[in-house]
Design an enzyme around this catalytic site. Sequence first.
Site, PDB file in Angstrom:
ATOM      1  N   CYS A  35      25.534  11.930  -7.555  1.00 15.52           N
ATOM      2  CA  CYS A  35      25.945  11.547  -6.847  1.00 15.52           C
ATOM      3  C   CYS A  35      26.750  12.580  -5.704  1.00 15.52           C
ATOM      4  CB  CYS A  35      25.990  10.245  -7.448  1.00 15.52           C
ATOM      5  SG  CYS A  35      24.765   9.197  -8.120  1.00 15.52           S
ATOM      6  N   ALA A  36      27.284  12.921  -5.617  1.00 22.16           N
ATOM      7  CA  ALA A  36      27.759  13.824  -5.683  1.00 22.16           C
ATOM      8  C   ALA A  36      28.989  13.844  -4.438  1.00 22.16           C
ATOM      9  CB  ALA A  36      27.375  15.867  -5.197  1.00 22.16           C
ATOM     10  N   GLY A  37      28.836  12.717  -3.378  1.00 26.52           N
ATOM     11  CA  GLY A  37      29.764  12.476  -1.835  1.00 26.52           C
ATOM     12  C   GLY A  37      30.474  12.059  -2.588  1.00 26.52           C
TER      13      GLY A  37
ATOM     14  N   GLY B  72      32.565  14.851  -2.417  1.00 20.31           N
ATOM     15  CA  GLY B  72      32.272  16.291  -3.209  1.00 20.31           C
ATOM     16  C   GLY B  72      33.980  16.653  -3.616  1.00 20.31           C
ATOM     17  N   GLY B  73      34.342  15.450  -4.028  1.00 18.65           N
ATOM     18  CA  GLY B  73      35.416  17.094  -4.679  1.00 18.65           C
ATOM     19  C   GLY B  73      35.775  16.951  -5.989  1.00 18.65           C
ATOM     20  N   LYS B  74      34.900  16.223  -6.854  1.00 17.97           N
ATOM     21  CA  LYS B  74      34.114  16.556  -8.198  1.00 17.97           C
ATOM     22  C   LYS B  74      33.002  17.658  -8.073  1.00 17.97           C
ATOM     23  CE  LYS B  74      35.508  12.144 -10.182  1.00 17.97           C
ATOM     24  NZ  LYS B  74      35.347  11.514  -8.492  1.00 17.97           N
TER      25      LYS B  74
ATOM     26  N   GLU C   5      23.167  13.829  -2.948  1.00 13.57           N
ATOM     27  CA  GLU C   5      23.468  13.141  -2.697  1.00 13.57           C
ATOM     28  C   GLU C   5      22.311  12.284  -1.787  1.00 13.57           C
ATOM     29  OE1 GLU C   5      25.689   9.908  -1.566  1.00 13.57           O
ATOM     30  OE2 GLU C   5      26.555  11.470  -2.778  1.00 13.57           O
TER      31      GLU C   5
ATOM     32  N   ASP D 146      28.243  10.524 -11.594  1.00 11.42           N
ATOM     33  CA  ASP D 146      29.398   9.399 -10.097  1.00 11.42           C
ATOM     34  C   ASP D 146      28.928   8.401 -10.109  1.00 11.42           C
ATOM     35  OD1 ASP D 146      32.475   8.983  -9.682  1.00 11.42           O
ATOM     36  OD2 ASP D 146      32.266  10.102  -8.177  1.00 11.42           O
TER      37      ASP D 146
ATOM     38  N   CYS E 169      34.697   4.823 -10.447  1.00 18.34           N
ATOM     39  CA  CYS E 169      36.508   4.388 -10.073  1.00 18.34           C
ATOM     40  C   CYS E 169      36.660   2.753 -10.100  1.00 18.34           C
ATOM     41  CB  CYS E 169      36.665   5.397  -8.922  1.00 18.34           C
ATOM     42  SG  CYS E 169      38.447   5.263  -7.949  1.00 18.34           S
TER      43      CYS E 169
END
Length: 456
Positions: free
Chosen positions: A263-265, A267-269, A288, A332, A385
Site C-alpha cells: 500500500c505504497a502511496g 511513496g515516502g516509505k 498502490e 502500511d 498511522c
Amino acid sequence: MSGASDSRRIAYETLRAVHESDAYANLLLPKSIERGGLDTADAALATELTYGTLRRQGTYDAVIAIAADRPASEIDPGVLDALRLGVHQLLSTRVASHAAVNESVELARVAVGRGAAGFVNAVLRRVSRDTPGDWMTRVAESARSDDERLGLLFSHPVWVVRAFRRALAAEGRTDELEALLTADNAAPRVTMIALPGLAEVPDDARRTPYSPLGFRLGGGDPEATIRESGGRLRVQDEGSQLAALALSRAMPIAEGERWLDLCAGPGGKTAVLAAEALNHGAQLEANEISPARAGLVRQALTGVPLDVHVSEQDGRARADESPETYDRILVDAPCTGLGALRRRPEARWRKSPADLPELTQLQGELLSSAIGALKPGGIVAYITCSPHLGETAGVMAEARREWGEALEELDARSVVTEIASADLALPPQSDGSGRAQLWPHRHNTDAMSISLLRRV
C-alpha cells in the site's frame, strides 16, 4: 474577494474548501499561497491562521455557540468559518482585536452578505470582551462528562479522546492523555531524511534523536535542499522513517531478496525501502490502488537508481496472485490517520466510530493476503498511522487467530529500539504483543504503530 488581507482571504478560502469539498489543507494551502504571491511573513500568517483554526475548531465552535446563543451547527457554514477564523485570532494569537474583528466581518460580508457581517461583528465583539481563560472556563463548564470536557478544551471528538485513553492505558500511561491532546494541537517541526547510501545528512543540519537517517534544517524552505539533492534528501516524519527501517533491518538482508510495498502511496516509505534494497542487492516492487497516489510513488522513487515496478491494484488481489513469493512485505494500511492530527488536523473531524468496522476489515484482509504472499521465513511489517487499538492490536490479534502456528510475532519494540539512535523508552503492551507504538507527545513523531510478523 477583496477588502480582507490576502493572508486572511487565503486562510478563509482554504477553510471553506476543507469543509465544503473535503480538501486537504496541506495540499491546497501551499498552492494558494504560491498563486497569491504572498511574501514570507504573509505566508506564515496564512499558514498559522489556517492550521490553528482547524486544530482548535471544536473549541472555537463551543465558544461561538456560547457567544451566539445558538449551536454552531445552526450557523451558515460560510459565516461559521469567518467566525472560527476570528475567534482563533482573538483567543490564540497576538493579532489586535480590532483587526481580527474587522477583517473577519469583511470576509463574511463579501462571502455571504451584509446581514452575515452584522452577525459576525456582534459575536466577535462579544468574544473580545473576555479573556481566553474566561472562555475556556465557560467551555469546560458546558461539558456533560470529563471526556467531553477534554474534547472541548483540546478540540478532539469525544470518541477520539476515548480511543487515545484506551491506547495509553495499554501501556499503563493514561496520565499522559492531556499531554497527547496538547501535542496534537502543536505545529510539528519539519523533519527530513537522507536516503541511506545515497545521501548524507548536511553538515549544518541537526540530527534527529531517534532515526539514524533523520535531520532538521536550521530554518527556511526545505524545497531548495530537496531540489539540489535530486530528491535524495526529502521531508519525512521520523516515525515513518523508523517504520520503514523496522522492515528492512529486522534481520540481515540476503542478496536477491524480493520485497513488496503493498500500500505504497504516497511513496515516502517506498523510497527508504528502495534505497535499502539497492544497498543490499535486493529487489523491490510497489503497489498502490489509487492511480494518483501511484503517480506520487513513482515521483518519490526518482532519486533512487533502482528499477521499481509500481502496480495499481487492490492490495489484496496483488498479494493473492503471488503466494509464497516475497521475503519482506510492508503493509502500511489505510487507517483513520489519528496518529497524524498535528499535520492533518481536519482528519479528526472527518472520521467517526462508524468508519472503523470497514477499515479494520480492510486492514485485516490486507495483512492476511500479505502473509500469504510471504515465503516461509519471510517478514511482514504491519504499520498504521493510528494508535487506535482496533486498528492495531485488534487487527494483529485476528491475524494470529487466523494463521495460528504458521505465524510468529517478532519483538518490534526491540527491533525499533536497536535501530534508534537514542532510547525510545517503549513500554510493553498489555496484550503481551511485541508492537511498538510511537507518540507525538513522547517522541515528537506521528503516532505510528509498528508490528512485525514472520511466516513460519
